[in-house]
Design an enzyme around this catalytic site. Structure first.
Site, mmCIF file in Angstrom:
data_model
loop_
_atom_site.group_PDB
_atom_site.id
_atom_site.type_symbol
_atom_site.label_atom_id
_atom_site.label_comp_id
_atom_site.label_asym_id
_atom_site.label_seq_id
_atom_site.Cartn_x
_atom_site.Cartn_y
_atom_site.Cartn_z
ATOM 1 C CG ASP A 316 -2.028 -1.062 1.081
ATOM 2 O OD1 ASP A 316 -2.322 -1.472 -0.058
ATOM 3 O OD2 ASP A 316 -2.562 -1.490 2.115
ATOM 4 C CE LYS A 343 -3.315 -3.917 -3.475
ATOM 5 N NZ LYS A 343 -3.795 -4.914 -2.506
ATOM 6 N NE ARG A 389 -3.480 2.360 1.437
ATOM 7 C CZ ARG A 389 -3.669 2.514 2.747
ATOM 8 N NH1 ARG A 389 -3.164 3.554 3.382
ATOM 9 N NH2 ARG A 389 -4.354 1.623 3.438
HETATM 10 C C1 S3P Z 1 -5.184 -5.832 3.260
HETATM 11 C C2 S3P Z 1 -4.361 -6.494 2.408
HETATM 12 C C3 S3P Z 1 -3.738 -5.877 1.229
HETATM 13 C C4 S3P Z 1 -3.818 -4.362 1.254
HETATM 14 C C5 S3P Z 1 -5.137 -3.854 1.721
HETATM 15 C C6 S3P Z 1 -5.483 -4.403 3.091
HETATM 16 C C7 S3P Z 1 -5.775 -6.565 4.396
HETATM 17 O O1 S3P Z 1 -4.386 -6.356 0.082
HETATM 18 O O2 S3P Z 1 -3.515 -3.834 -0.018
HETATM 19 O O3 S3P Z 1 -5.137 -2.445 1.788
HETATM 20 O O4 S3P Z 1 -6.253 -5.931 5.341
HETATM 21 O O5 S3P Z 1 -5.749 -7.807 4.350
HETATM 22 P P1 S3P Z 1 -3.919 -7.714 -0.607
HETATM 23 O O6 S3P Z 1 -3.563 -8.630 0.479
HETATM 24 O O7 S3P Z 1 -5.060 -8.214 -1.410
HETATM 25 O O8 S3P Z 1 -2.728 -7.332 -1.451
#
Ligand code: S3P
Length: 448
Positions: A316, A343, A389
């Site tokens: 992120d 995303k 973001r």
């Molecule tokens: C998150 C996992 C991430 C991240 C998201 C929050 C979570 O996504 O980008 O903002 O809380 O499990 P991914 O695991 O799909 O990459």
């Protein structure tokens, strides 16, 4: 709402950032399916986590909120009720993917939807394994796109290998695994954040993590017992101020009570490798998570190469890293980051395009970005792409860009960092909040 930012030379002080988004979501979800009361402090009152609260209220869970203190009256693994209305996850990918795992285990039917961005994001990554476990899921494009209809119940354990390193996918399967007899197992190509595993363990579930094969196992039908959860500050929110502290000429910032789970601290390692003067101190553990304070000072950054195992540890933070790299000397290359395309927006395209408008020199690669640092940034009008973001990364870029930068559609920042502009104002010692009546919009103007 538009956010106006002026160039600043000085950013100093001590701050806290709002609670960790990932941990806040999980506190509501696990609190709901545990027995007893779960009391959460430091909960993130951002739109994403409030969407999770709303969904679980519709599933019959009593949730009381008093500022960032939240009390969840758990009803146990089988205590959720069939919702009489559609569950709306808003902008939150974590909500839709994790809740789907829980709903797959329920003996009833639920309908899930979200905003425009959510309805474009890939869901086959969770609907496929959940269907293999026995849930019936219908969605557009063969179950890949929300809205989703989930008829759950009678799940069986699986051993699943996911092609993407994703905590959302891993957590969805682990949560479904709670409803299947025996051990459910998931293997990912690179280890992603492990907040679900840690919280499940602290609620009494049997969870095994194998860091050599990147495999996690959960034993089904556990007795989950709720408890106290102290949510640390979100390192992904801290990342904006860490970068600001490093790139502003008279920057010196201390951020206290930040989550330092090693699956999330890639941004600290990368800033350090780029030459940032950054220090972590007061490290301690709370509800299974490492927390601590971070100090950063204005630094001369240099370009580096980032890819492979590092990517999930800063997934992120890539938009704000692109800002840091634009202010560094030399070239920064970010690879293996194709996940950024799915995303809240296509973050590779969005950040490259908007920073280039400000005078940066960034090439979009098929799986990342090539950033030629050392260009002079000049304020202009940018767009957030309705992505929190991207909006915050551009706001930080605006602090070093000459003149004034305007970020259109900045309200989306509320998704993860409700007090972002106030925190910035405090650190720049400006209280100039100016309302632009002409546009009938509230504009925030920093004057110094
Ligand atoms: C998150 C996992 C991430 C991240 C998201 C929050 C979570 O996504 O980008 O903002 O809380 O499990 P991914 O695991 O799909 O990459």
């Amino acid at each position: 709402m538009d956010l106006r930012i002026k160039q600043t030379k000085k950013l100093q002080g001590t701050l806290t950032v709002p609670g960790d988004k990932s941990i806040s979501h999980r506190a509501i979800m696990l609190g709901a399916i545990a027995t007893g009361t779960t009391e959460v402090t430091g909960f993130l009152m951002g739109q994403d986590c409030l969407s999770t609260v709303d969904c679980f209220r519709k599933l019959g869970i009593n949730i009381a909120i008093d500022n960032s203190r939240v009390k969840i009256e758990g009803k146990g693994l089988d205590g959720l009720k069939e919702p009489v209305d559609i569950l709306d996850v808003g902008n939150s990918g974590t909500t839709i993917r994790l809740i789907s795992g829980i709903l797959a285990g329920q003996d009833f039917t639920s309908f899930l939807t979200g905003d425009q961005s959510i309805r474009k994001r890939p869901m086959a990554r969770i609907t496929k394994p959940l269907t293999e476990m026995g849930a019936e899921i219908i969605g557009r494009q063969n179950g890949n796109l929300a809205p989703l209809a989930i008829k759950g119940g009678n799940l069986k354990k699986i051993k699943y290998t996911t092609p993407v390193a994703s905590a959302q996918v891993k957590s969805s399967i682990l949560l479904a695994g709670l409803y299947a007899e025996g051990w459910t197992e998931i293997t990912e190509p690179i280890k992603s954040r492990n907040h679900t595993e840690l919280m499940l363990k602290s609620f009494g579930a049997q969870v095994e993590e194998d860091d050599i094969t990147n495999t996690v196992r959960v034993k089904g039908r556990p007795e989950l017992v709720g408890g106290e959860i102290k949510v640390p500050g979100d390192i992904s929110s801290a990342a904006f101020f860490l970068t600001a502290g490093a790139i502003i000429p008279e920057g010196s910032l201390t951020i206290t009570n930040v989550g330092l789970n090693p699956t999330r601290t890639g941004i600290i390692d990368v800033l350090e490798e780029m030459g940032a003067q950054i220090k972590v101190f007061n490290k301690q553990k709370t509800t299974g998570e490492v927390i601590g304070d971070i100090k950063i000072e204005s630094s001369s950054l240099k370009g580096i190469k980032i890819g492979g195992e590092m990517i999930p540890r800063l997934i992120d933070e890539i938009p704000i890293l692109a800002v840091a790299a634009s202010c560094a000397s030399g070239v920064t290359e970010i690879r293996n980051a194709e996940e950024l395309k799915v995303k809240e927006s296509n973050r590779l395209a969005a950040i490259a395009r908007e920073l280039n408008k400000l005078g940066a020199k960034i090439e979009e690669l098929p799986d990342g970005l090539k950033i030629y640092g050392g260009q002079t940034l000049k304020g202009t009008i940018c767009d957030s792409y309705d992505d929190h973001r991207i909006a915050m990364a551009l706001a930080i870029a605006g602090l070093v860009a000459q003149g004034e930068t305007i970020i259109k559609n900045s309200d989306i920042i509320d998704v993860s960092f409700p007090n972002f502009t106030k925190t910035l104002q405090k650190l720049t010692n400006t209280n100039s909040l100016i309302t632009n009546f002409l546009n009938q919009e509230l504009d925030l103007v920093f004057l110094w």
